[in-house]
Structures are given as structure tokens and as C-alpha cells.
Design a protein around this motif. Sequence first.
Motif, short mmCIF file in Angstrom:
data_model
loop_
_atom_site.label_atom_id
_atom_site.label_comp_id
_atom_site.label_asym_id
_atom_site.label_seq_id
_atom_site.Cartn_x
_atom_site.Cartn_y
_atom_site.Cartn_z
N ALA A 35 1.89 -10.91 6.44
CA ALA A 35 2.48 -10.63 5.13
C ALA A 35 1.56 -9.76 4.29
N VAL A 36 0.27 -10.04 4.31
CA VAL A 36 -0.68 -9.23 3.55
C VAL A 36 -0.70 -7.79 4.07
N GLU A 37 -0.66 -7.63 5.39
CA GLU A 37 -0.63 -6.27 5.95
C GLU A 37 0.62 -5.52 5.51
N GLU A 38 1.76 -6.20 5.52
CA GLU A 38 3.00 -5.54 5.12
C GLU A 38 3.01 -5.21 3.64
N LEU A 39 2.47 -6.11 2.83
CA LEU A 39 2.40 -5.82 1.39
C LEU A 39 1.41 -4.70 1.11
N LEU A 40 0.33 -4.63 1.87
CA LEU A 40 -0.59 -3.50 1.73
C LEU A 40 0.12 -2.19 2.04
N ARG A 41 1.01 -2.21 3.03
CA ARG A 41 1.77 -1.00 3.38
C ARG A 41 2.77 -0.66 2.29
N TRP A 42 3.52 -1.65 1.85
CA TRP A 42 4.68 -1.40 0.99
C TRP A 42 4.29 -1.12 -0.47
N VAL A 43 3.28 -1.82 -0.97
CA VAL A 43 2.92 -1.71 -2.39
C VAL A 43 2.00 -0.51 -2.59
N PRO A 44 2.40 0.48 -3.38
CA PRO A 44 1.50 1.60 -3.67
C PRO A 44 0.38 1.14 -4.60
N LEU A 45 -0.83 1.60 -4.32
CA LEU A 45 -1.97 1.17 -5.13
C LEU A 45 -2.35 2.22 -6.16
#
Length: 410
Positions: A269-279
Amino acid sequence: MTADPATQARAFPFAVEGLRLDPLYDRLRREEPVLRVRLPFGEQAWLVTRYQDAKFVLVDQRFSREAMHGRDVPRSMPYNSTTGIVTMDPPQHSRVRTLVARAFTQRRAEALRPRTIEVADSLLDDMLAAGPVQDLVARYALPLTNTVISEVLGIPREDQDQFREWSDLALSAAVSPERSEEVAGQMWDYLEGLLRRRRTDRTDDVLGAMVTKGEADLSEPELIMLAMTVLVAGYETTASHIPNFAYVLLTNQHLLDALRTDPDLMPAAVEELLRWVPLEAGAGLPRYATEDVEVGGVLIRAGEPVLVDPAAANHDPAAFGCPERVDFHRPENPHLAFSHGPHHCLGASAARMVLQVALDRLLARLPELRLAVPEDELVWKTQQLIRGLTALPVAWRAATSPPNRPAPAR
């Protein structure tokens, strides 16, 4: 969004609205994947939006960070910072990075997991005691990240709030050049004194390791600049992503339910959120072509700067199936959230660990966690280089007996 008729360069960054990418990116990836852009300050640049083109620019040695020096770098802030490890090329970059890389291994990050859990639970204890509505940014994300990063580096407890303030100012686009220079000078003086003390009082932290391993190979300015980079980059990015990720979960009940049902999904989930959420609100530092290079069918001339937009690349349908869907069961997830190539984030393992612990403990300790205000009342940062919420008010149902399971290891 229209191009400037005089220069044919689009204004950049594009529209920033919460965590959503401007829909313009979809068309650009299809029709104009490498385009001219003009940032608020500095010279024009090329912007790369496709995943494969982004990876190419990030690893090809014909694109140089060091060539930034002496240039009017395209940027979102008025001051022009072209110092530190992030502006080096191999072999100098490799030399500096190697000296501290051992302090940021996955093994060392995992060794910090118990302490991170302890800090997270202590902060959640305070939130539960203060309840019933608390700000997840001020009461949890900021102090958790600040404490862990400061302890990893070796910043004394009594100085940690000061470093948090300096980090916030360092990444603010609203700070004047004069104030930015003043803050940098204060950080420099402090770290110079701290590193000097490390030479006589050895410690098992990153600053101690930098002095022990780097004295013979790094100059004093290189040591100080490296410490500043690690501190600012590590703190602000992770501290912003904790509430960003929590917001995604709290506004998508099926994702929240999935993690509550199967906590072992947390690393994926953290990996997918890192992908999906622009920083980043923009695209970070440019790389300059050292010779003519073709990228995505466009000829980049020697001396021209190129920006890579990792968020756009991470939403490229050619690399990720259904990229706009958050999918915790995505079979492969080679996202660029931590960049790629020589400048891949030194603290990636530590950041992953902190994010996993932060979300796991939050969901375990605060049953029925929910937003405490309507979604449209949330306020997003507008003068920072990093996307995030200014506050995230949350409410919950008090647990009868707090779960005490460890956060899953990656």
C-alpha cells in the motif's frame, strides 16, 4: 493552459489542486511528451512527462546536474541554490554518496523500526488523551518525522523544533532570498558546531558516521552541505506524505477497509501511494544536456535544461495499468517517487519504514478513524514546493484495548 505566444513555452508548474494532477498531463503524454516550459524564475526548460523518457534522462550521463552551476536555473523560488550533493555528477557524487550510504541501508532502517513504533504510539497516546478531534499534521505527522529524522542524524532533542522550523522555511516558495540566505546561514553555523563536537564525542548516528568515514575524503563545507540536504529532504517529504496518504485512505473507504482487513498489505500500500500521490508541486532540479540528445522524438541541444516530472511519469498508462486507480495489489510497481539512477533518494528505506509504521499504528490505535471536517474545508499548501495539507482534523472511536501489533516489515 495556453502557450506563451512569444516563446511557445507553457507556464509551469501546471494547476495544482490537492493531490490531483492537472488533466493536461494526459494530453501531453500522448501528443507533446517533451515540451518547452517557463517557471516563475530562471531560463526556459524542457519538461519530460513519459515514464520511459524520464528514466532515460535520470540515468543518461549526458544529462548533468553539475552543469547547473553558473546558470539561471529554472525554478519556482526566487533564490537560486546550486550547491550540495544533489548538484553533483559522478564521480564526485559517487564519492560523497558512498561515504554515507551505509547509514541509510534497509537493514539500518529496519533497526530503527522499534523506536519509530515507540514514538508513534507515544504521540497517539497523547492524541487519545486529548481527543476527540485532533490535527493529524501537527499532533502526529510532523513530530513523528521530526523526532525520527533528528535521532537518525543525531540532532539533540532540545534543538529538534528549531530544525523543524528551518526545514519548513527552506522549502517555502514564499520566503525572500534574504530570509532564505539567513536560514541557510543559521543551519550552517549550527551543523558546523555539531560536527566539530562529533570529532571529540563519537556517536552512532549519521552525523557521527559522516565525521568518522568522511574526514579524509570530504571537506568541511561538503560535510555540512550533505547534512543540510539529508535533514531538509528527509523531514519535509516524509512529514507531508503521512497526512497525504491518510487523506487518500480516509476519502476512499474501500482502501481503508482493505488495510484494516489485511494489515500485511501495508508495504504494498505504501508503494502504491508513493506512486499515486504527487509530492512535488513542480519537477525538482533540472539536468543540463552536455551534448545534443534526442528524447521522446525531440532534440535537446547541448546546454539546455531538462526537467523530469516524476508524478507525471508515475501516472503514465504505458508503464502502469489503470494508473489513476489506487491498487494495493499492483503486481509490479517500479515508481519514480524516489527518483532513479545516481540520484535515487539516499533515505528511501528509512522513508518507507516511517510511512509504514505511521499508517499501521494510526489504523491500529484509532478505530473508525475519519475526517472531522467536510473534505471541501481542508486547506492545501500553496506556497510550498511540497504538496500537502496545512492541517488534517480527524476523529475516531476510542479503543477499549489498544492493539499492539508491530508494523509489518517490508
